[in-house]
Enzyme design. Structure first.
Site, short mmCIF file in Angstrom:
data_model
loop_
_atom_site.label_atom_id
_atom_site.label_comp_id
_atom_site.label_asym_id
_atom_site.label_seq_id
_atom_site.Cartn_x
_atom_site.Cartn_y
_atom_site.Cartn_z
N LYS A 126 39.31 -20.57 30.04
CA LYS A 126 40.74 -20.50 29.71
C LYS A 126 40.93 -20.54 28.19
O LYS A 126 40.50 -21.47 27.51
CB LYS A 126 41.48 -21.70 30.31
CG LYS A 126 41.75 -21.54 31.80
CD LYS A 126 42.27 -22.83 32.40
CE LYS A 126 43.77 -22.85 32.51
NZ LYS A 126 44.22 -24.07 33.26
O1 G3P Z 1 47.95 -24.67 35.95
C1 G3P Z 1 48.77 -25.13 34.95
C2 G3P Z 1 49.40 -26.40 35.32
O2 G3P Z 1 48.44 -27.42 35.44
C3 G3P Z 1 50.51 -26.81 34.44
O3 G3P Z 1 51.42 -27.39 35.27
O4 G3P Z 1 53.23 -28.85 35.93
O5 G3P Z 1 52.07 -29.19 33.71
O6 G3P Z 1 53.56 -27.27 34.05
P1 G3P Z 1 52.64 -28.22 34.70
#
Ligand code: G3P
Length: 294
Positions: free
Chosen positions: A113
């Site tokens: 990533k």
């Molecule tokens: O895959 C990306 C994810 O982990 C981010 O999620 O909920 O932090 O926006 P969030």
């Protein structure tokens, strides 16, 4: 068991191998997993070590990350496991690439990533040329997705993912699901070498609608996958309608995929904020006992 009409690959978004095991048992399948510094920082191993007053050096935390992804990889040997490079706003492409090469050697099914930033795209362009599989994360616009497509031209399908973050757009009143629809539609005009990985999923409707829109992959947090499994893996039917709950529409742009990646405007404040937060979470683990943190 995998629903017969499910074309989308389902990944777990998390950093805890015990959850990976539980989800495989519950669903009967799992196509991959995505990790990031924030998710690793939240794993029980890290929390318990810090609670006991333990400290990590940057080498310890790097080794811990490697051990975690090795465990996950062994549980889903035919799946894909995304590992994120450390990148703050000053990290240059060469450094991201150096880390990416190292991380790629950790497991046979790694996908590296990089952020969908200027330096991240330079790194990704070089990475695919040298045979690495990549996942461009923190994508918030169709232009960024078009730039990912252009920067990785020539790569084979399966080697490049782009991760649009829908929940974070919802959080600020924009309909993140529109971005999925716009990118999926835009890529249909291309050669198919980039796969859309819906990320930042916050609820079952994000999951169901992303399946309906034809997202290639969706990465889903443990609790939501658990809910989906416990409900018997429901699929969106022909009559499924997504309720955007008044979120602002993100208009679809008529993007041309034939430009050089440098000619797209890839700036977005949430990409910057995401990089700041991931690096802050990582740095918060290094050198400080739990009691000393705010
Ligand atoms: O895959 C990306 C994810 O982990 C981010 O999620 O909920 O932090 O926006 P969030």
């Amino acid at each position: 068991m995998r629903p017969h009409n499910l074309k989308t690959r389902i990944f777990l978004d998390g950093g805890n191998p015990d959850e990976t095991k539980e989800i495989i048992k519950l669903l009967g399948f799992l196509d991959g997993q995505t990790t990031n510094p924030t998710l690793i920082a939240k794993t029980p191993g890290v929390r318990e070590h810090l609670e006991r007053g333990g400290r990590f050096t940057s080498e310890d935390i790097y080794n811990y990350y490697r051990d975690v992804v090795k465990k996950i990889s062994a549980l889903i040997p035919r799946g894909s496991v995304s590992i994120e490079v450390y990148a703050d706003l000053s990290t240059k492409a060469d450094e991201m690439l150096r880390q990416g090469r190292e991380m790629f050697s950790w497991i046979p099914n790694a996908q590296i990533k990089f952020p969908a930033s200027q330096e991240g795209l330079i790194a990704a362009e070089q990475a695919v040329k040298s045979g690495l599989r990549v996942n461009l994360t923190l994508c918030f616009t169709q232009e960024q997705a078009a730039a990912v497509y252009a920067a990785t031209r020539g790569a084979k399908r399966g080697d490049v993912f782009v991760s649009p973050f829908i929940g974070r757009l919802d959080d600020r009143g924009e309909n993140g699901m529109d971005l999925i629809s716009n990118i999926v539609g835009m890529y249909r005009k291309g050669d198919g070498h980039v796969e859309v990985l819906t990320a930042s999923v916050r609820n079952m409707d994000h999951l169901l609608y992303a399946i309906k829109l034809g997202s290639d992959i969706i990465t889903v947090p443990f609790e939501i996958l658990k809910e989906w499994g416990e409900k018997g893996l429901p699929m969106p039917g022909d009559d499924y309608r997504y309720d955007s709950k008044g979120l602002r529409t993100i208009p679809c742009k008529d993007s041309d995929l034939s430009k050089k990646w440098q000619d797209y405007d890839i700036s977005h404040d949430l990409t910057v904020k995401g990089m700041e937060n991931f690096s802050k979470d990582w740095n918060s683990l290094i050198g400080q006992p739990a009691g000393a943190r705010t």
